[in-house]
Design an enzyme around this catalytic site. Structure first.
Site, PDB file in Angstrom:
ATOM      1  N   CYS A  89       5.500   1.825  -3.507  1.00 42.69           N
ATOM      2  CA  CYS A  89       5.011   0.635  -2.828  1.00 42.69           C
ATOM      3  C   CYS A  89       5.278  -0.566  -3.733  1.00 42.69           C
ATOM      4  O   CYS A  89       4.819  -0.578  -4.886  1.00 42.69           O
ATOM      5  CB  CYS A  89       3.504   0.809  -2.597  1.00 42.69           C
ATOM      6  SG  CYS A  89       2.685  -0.645  -1.948  1.00 42.69           S
ATOM      7  N   CYS A 199       9.958  -4.109   0.338  1.00 47.76           N
ATOM      8  CA  CYS A 199       8.793  -3.335   0.779  1.00 47.76           C
ATOM      9  C   CYS A 199       9.341  -1.997   1.275  1.00 47.76           C
ATOM     10  O   CYS A 199      10.352  -1.970   1.996  1.00 47.76           O
ATOM     11  CB  CYS A 199       8.088  -4.086   1.912  1.00 47.76           C
ATOM     12  SG  CYS A 199       6.815  -3.125   2.769  1.00 47.76           S
TER      13      CYS A 199
HETATM   14  N1  DGL Z   1       5.119  -0.161   1.440  1.00 46.45           N
HETATM   15  C1  DGL Z   1       4.348  -1.234   0.842  1.00 46.45           C
HETATM   16  C2  DGL Z   1       5.260  -2.057  -0.061  1.00 46.45           C
HETATM   17  O1  DGL Z   1       6.287  -1.554  -0.485  1.00 46.45           O
HETATM   18  C3  DGL Z   1       3.642  -1.953   1.935  1.00 46.45           C
HETATM   19  C4  DGL Z   1       2.537  -2.802   1.485  1.00 46.45           C
HETATM   20  C5  DGL Z   1       1.482  -3.072   2.532  1.00 46.45           C
HETATM   21  O2  DGL Z   1       0.737  -2.165   2.864  1.00 46.45           O
HETATM   22  O3  DGL Z   1       1.384  -4.237   2.928  1.00 46.45           O
HETATM   23  O4  DGL Z   1       4.972  -3.170  -0.413  1.00 46.45           O
END
Ligand code: DGL
Length: 277
Positions: A89, A199
């Site tokens: 993440c 993301c």
């Molecule tokens: N997959 C997360 C990232 O890479 C998402 C973050 C979220 O939950 O807003 O930032």
């Protein structure tokens, strides 16, 4: 002194750390895009994947809330005997990984927007970055942009609502397509020839983005490079699982599992856990 006969060696081996799973966490299904790259590279490893979707999206949280959730998930993954933790993440990596490393005697691999390769490859000197608010406002993101973005115009855009829509399984919705168009248009108008996906949820939007973006715009996703980094660290620490195993993945979530089930396939069980501070 114990002579290590072959059966004894097998027993001894079974209990060593290299057979322990690789822990992977994200706020939801996004980290599955990185997990699939790591699994492709290390097919004999076991994995524990946890989607903290009861608390998703992380992108809208404060830095200290993101850190709190990341600490709790780390503690939980360590309790599952994980030998390394992949922070799948960008938002958690940019807000929490340095503290997770300080506080735990374990290796962490994170993912952050791939500004460096985009800055090295751009011909127009303009690079677009699509990421969450939490990532774009983090000091690590600013440090990386300053370090590699000299002489480059970086057009940042928050992918507002994208994570929520992906978590609701709305990848092919017209509304999502319109949002993506409105987020990427200012980048293209300013001459960006690279779009950095900042993301881990966004690689699932690559087919839609390819339809929206002009052909010359390159989509930059660093999941493969992060997977290679996981392999490098495990190798260096002699923690790679030897060949001859079929790796298994155990999936967990903290919220509802419908969307995640469609991502991992109906043959894979998803266990629900409650991870509270
Ligand atoms: N997959 C997360 C990232 O890479 C998402 C973050 C979220 O939950 O807003 O930032």
């Amino acid at each position: 002194m114990i002579q290590k006969t072959a059966p004894l060696r097998a027993v001894f081996y079974f209990y060593t750390m290299d057979n322990s799973p690789i822990g992977v966490f994200d706020s939801g299904v996004g980290g599955l895009s990185l997990l699939q790259e790591i699994k492709a590279l290390l097919p004999n490893e076991d994995f524990v994947y946890i989607a903290d979707n009861a608390y998703s999206p992380y992108g809208a949280m404060t830095s200290s809330q993101i850190l709190d959730r990341s600490k709790l998930l780390t503690k939980w993954l360590i309790a599952q005997s994980c030998k390394i933790i992949v922070v799948a993440c960008n938002t958690a990596t940019t807000n929490a990984i340095s503290i997770l490393r300080e506080e735990n005697n374990l290796s962490f691999v994170g993912i952050e927007p791939a500004i460096k390769p985009a800055a090295l490859q751009t011909k127009t000197s303009v690079v677009g970055v699509l990421a969450t608010k939490g990532t774009l406002s983090s000091s690590l993101f600013h440090e990386t942009s300053n370090a590699y973005g000299q002489g480059i115009t970086i057009v940042e855009k928050e992918g507002k609502h994208l994570v929520q829509m992906i978590e609701q399984g709305k990848i092919n919705d017209r509304e999502l397509r319109l949002l993506l168009h409105s987020y990427t248009k200012p980048m293209i108008d300013q001459g960006a020839d690279h779009l950095v996906l900042g993301c881990t949820h966004y690689p699932f939007l690559t087919p839609v983005l390819k339809e929206i973006l002009p052909d010359h715009v390159k989509i930059v996703d660093c999941s493969k490079a992060v997977a290679q980094q996981v392999e490098r660290i495990l190798k260096k620490k002699a923690l790679l699982r030897p060949k001859g195993f079929d790796g298994e993945t155990t999936y967990y979530c903290t919220g509802e599992s419908n969307t995640m089930q469609s991502f991992v396939g109906h043959g894979n069980a998803i266990k629900k856990v409650s991870i509270l501070g």
